[in-house]
Design an enzyme around this catalytic site. Structure first.
Site, mmCIF file in Angstrom:
data_model
loop_
_atom_site.group_PDB
_atom_site.id
_atom_site.type_symbol
_atom_site.label_atom_id
_atom_site.label_comp_id
_atom_site.label_asym_id
_atom_site.label_seq_id
_atom_site.Cartn_x
_atom_site.Cartn_y
_atom_site.Cartn_z
ATOM 1 N N HIS A 64 0.846 -1.202 0.000
ATOM 2 C CA HIS A 64 0.000 0.000 0.000
ATOM 3 C C HIS A 64 0.884 1.255 0.000
ATOM 4 C CE1 HIS A 64 -3.272 2.678 1.000
ATOM 5 N NE2 HIS A 64 -4.113 1.702 1.160
ATOM 6 N N GLY A 108 0.386 -5.132 1.752
ATOM 7 C CA GLY A 108 -0.814 -5.437 0.964
ATOM 8 C C GLY A 108 -0.468 -6.085 -0.360
ATOM 9 N N TYR A 138 -5.475 -5.013 10.085
ATOM 10 C CA TYR A 138 -5.821 -5.504 8.747
ATOM 11 C C TYR A 138 -7.329 -5.759 8.703
ATOM 12 C CZ TYR A 138 -3.906 -6.884 4.259
ATOM 13 O OH TYR A 138 -3.560 -6.906 2.925
HETATM 14 C C1 LCV Z 1 4.943 4.716 -0.156
HETATM 15 C C2 LCV Z 1 7.105 3.886 -0.407
HETATM 16 C C3 LCV Z 1 6.711 2.628 0.084
HETATM 17 C C4 LCV Z 1 5.337 2.454 0.437
HETATM 18 N N1 LCV Z 1 4.514 3.515 0.302
HETATM 19 O O1 LCV Z 1 13.923 1.612 -0.991
HETATM 20 O O2 LCV Z 1 0.046 -4.540 5.004
HETATM 21 S S1 LCV Z 1 -0.361 -3.269 5.599
HETATM 22 O O3 LCV Z 1 -1.579 -3.364 6.382
HETATM 23 O O4 LCV Z 1 0.728 -2.656 6.333
HETATM 24 C C5 LCV Z 1 -0.684 -2.172 4.282
HETATM 25 C C6 LCV Z 1 -1.304 -0.914 4.789
HETATM 26 C C7 LCV Z 1 0.544 -1.944 3.505
HETATM 27 O O5 LCV Z 1 0.745 -2.554 2.460
HETATM 28 O O6 LCV Z 1 1.391 -0.973 4.020
HETATM 29 C C8 LCV Z 1 2.668 -0.860 3.334
HETATM 30 C C9 LCV Z 1 3.581 -1.994 3.838
HETATM 31 N N2 LCV Z 1 4.888 -1.869 3.163
HETATM 32 C C10 LCV Z 1 6.043 -1.821 3.836
HETATM 33 O O7 LCV Z 1 6.088 -1.831 5.081
HETATM 34 C C11 LCV Z 1 7.302 -1.675 2.996
HETATM 35 C C12 LCV Z 1 7.821 -0.236 3.148
HETATM 36 N N3 LCV Z 1 8.997 -0.044 2.274
HETATM 37 C C13 LCV Z 1 10.211 -0.587 2.631
HETATM 38 O O8 LCV Z 1 10.383 -1.278 3.650
HETATM 39 C C14 LCV Z 1 11.339 -0.314 1.678
HETATM 40 O O9 LCV Z 1 10.990 0.761 0.828
HETATM 41 C C15 LCV Z 1 11.634 -1.553 0.782
HETATM 42 C C16 LCV Z 1 12.272 -2.672 1.650
HETATM 43 C C17 LCV Z 1 10.355 -2.034 0.107
HETATM 44 C C18 LCV Z 1 12.647 -1.112 -0.304
HETATM 45 O O10 LCV Z 1 13.751 -0.541 0.330
HETATM 46 P P1 LCV Z 1 14.764 0.328 -0.549
HETATM 47 O O11 LCV Z 1 15.861 0.741 0.362
HETATM 48 O O12 LCV Z 1 15.080 -0.383 -1.812
HETATM 49 P P2 LCV Z 1 13.520 2.868 -0.092
HETATM 50 O O13 LCV Z 1 13.040 2.424 1.231
HETATM 51 O O14 LCV Z 1 14.624 3.868 -0.158
HETATM 52 O O15 LCV Z 1 12.257 3.433 -0.877
HETATM 53 C C19 LCV Z 1 12.416 4.078 -2.124
HETATM 54 C C20 LCV Z 1 11.306 5.094 -2.224
HETATM 55 O O16 LCV Z 1 10.043 4.398 -2.240
HETATM 56 C C21 LCV Z 1 9.236 4.880 -1.177
HETATM 57 C C22 LCV Z 1 10.201 5.391 -0.132
HETATM 58 O O17 LCV Z 1 9.538 6.323 0.711
HETATM 59 C C23 LCV Z 1 11.266 6.019 -1.004
HETATM 60 O O18 LCV Z 1 10.776 7.260 -1.448
HETATM 61 P P3 LCV Z 1 11.773 8.538 -1.470
HETATM 62 O O19 LCV Z 1 12.839 8.174 -2.460
HETATM 63 O O20 LCV Z 1 10.876 9.668 -1.895
HETATM 64 O O21 LCV Z 1 12.291 8.664 -0.059
HETATM 65 N N4 LCV Z 1 8.421 3.791 -0.664
HETATM 66 C C24 LCV Z 1 8.836 2.554 -0.362
HETATM 67 N N5 LCV Z 1 7.811 1.822 0.112
HETATM 68 N N6 LCV Z 1 4.854 1.288 0.872
HETATM 69 N N7 LCV Z 1 6.250 4.926 -0.541
#
Ligand code: LCV
Length: 259
Positions: A64, A108, A138
């Site tokens: 999400h 999600g 959830y």
């Molecule tokens: C917006 C993002 C996101 C993101 N949204 O890259 O399951 S529930 O109930 O929780 C549901 C509500 C749900 O699905 O919630 C989301 C759950 N997702 C997560 O918890 C994953 C969050 N993201 C991460 O942990 C990391 O981004 C991963 C491991 C996926 C990738 O890591 P990596 O180091 O390769 P970054 O974290 O640097 O992210 C790159 C850009 O993508 C954005 C993040 O904010 C960053 O943006 P900026 O470059 O503007 O800082 N991003 C990543 N995930 N879910 N934005």
């Protein structure tokens, strides 16, 4: 700049999630493009669909779009939420959807992959369901997708730890149909799709819908519904939910107080 790519060949449609800068976070805009692509590909005669990220992706989807989650006081995963719209679109799609999974499948997006009909992963694919990391309750149909696909102890491990499990663990509990090396996964998935499109589309479409109705058939009293809504409201109204969102935006670990 489109957030997806599409293709259609020999009755097999392909939708490639391609918003790499945001790790294919399932934003409203991305999900609108996917929904439009589903309609367009079906209209052009697709009898099977492949949902994937670009070859070699390290992240299939980050789940999400957290920046689109509402603040306290509103259900973050209500009926109209874009993630819910996408899961229903896949589950009710009249043709089988094959998930070609490379990289991390987060939150999600994990449910989106489980809403698909056949899942093929590479050895490095991981699955994580993360509401507990964000302080989110959830939603019920989302939990049903999970428990229809996963053994309950595995679903609880994913939900309570918010930690990834490997493709091997997913294969072991039968939620992934196959694991294939990166160089073989695409030809394998398309060969599977060709086997499907060679069969009777009406028969497959009706059996898919019968299975959706059967696996979703649960009796629920109004009192049970209201109790669950009340429980979920205490979570998304909590300070912990605010802390979960804040900690993500501030790129730090959350500190939950249990209130
Ligand atoms: C917006 C993002 C996101 C993101 N949204 O890259 O399951 S529930 O109930 O929780 C549901 C509500 C749900 O699905 O919630 C989301 C759950 N997702 C997560 O918890 C994953 C969050 N993201 C991460 O942990 C990391 O981004 C991963 C491991 C996926 C990738 O890591 P990596 O180091 O390769 P970054 O974290 O640097 O992210 C790159 C850009 O993508 C954005 C993040 O904010 C960053 O943006 P900026 O470059 O503007 O800082 N991003 C990543 N995930 N879910 N934005």
């Amino acid at each position: 700049m489109p957030l997806i790519e599409t293709a259609l060949a020999e009755h097999v449609g392909t939708i490639v999630l391609n918003n790499i800068a945001k790790r294919n976070a399932l934003s409203e805009a991305l999900i609108e493009e996917i929904s439009d692509a589903l309609t367009e590909l079906l209209g052009r005669g697709a009898r099977a669909l492949v949902l994937r990220a670009p070859a070699g992706s390290k992240v299939w989807s980050a789940g999400h779009d957290i920046s689109e989650l509402p603040n306290a006081g509103r259900d973050p995963l209500g009926w109209g939420d874009s993630l819910r719209v996408l899961v229903r679109a896949i589950q009710s799609c009249r043709v089988p959807v094959l998930a070609l999974l490379e990289g991390g499948v987060w939150g999600g997006a994990c449910e989106v992959s489980l809403a698909c009909d056949i899942l093929v992963a590479t050895p490095d694919t991981t699955f994580a369901i993360t509401p507990a990391k964000l302080g989110i309750p959830y939603n019920l149909s989302g939990l049903l997708t999970l428990v229809n696909a996963l053994p309950l102890p595995v679903a609880k491990e994913l939900l309570f730890t918010a930690q990834p499990i490997t493709a091997a663990q997913a294969l072991n509990c039968g939620v992934v149909n196959y694991i294939k090396p990166p160089e073989e996964i695409a030809p394998f998935v398309y060969s599977l799709a060709q086997k499907i499109v060679a069969n009777a589309p009406l028969s497959i479409s009706v059996m898919k819908e019968e299975l959706r109705l059967l696996t979703g058939a649960r009796a629920m009293s109004p009192e049970l519904f209201e109790r669950i809504q009340g429980l979920r409201r205490t979570v998304y109204d909590s300070a912990d939910y605010q802390e979960g969102l804040q900690s993500f935006h501030e790129k730090r670990k959350p500190i939950f107080q249990g209130s």
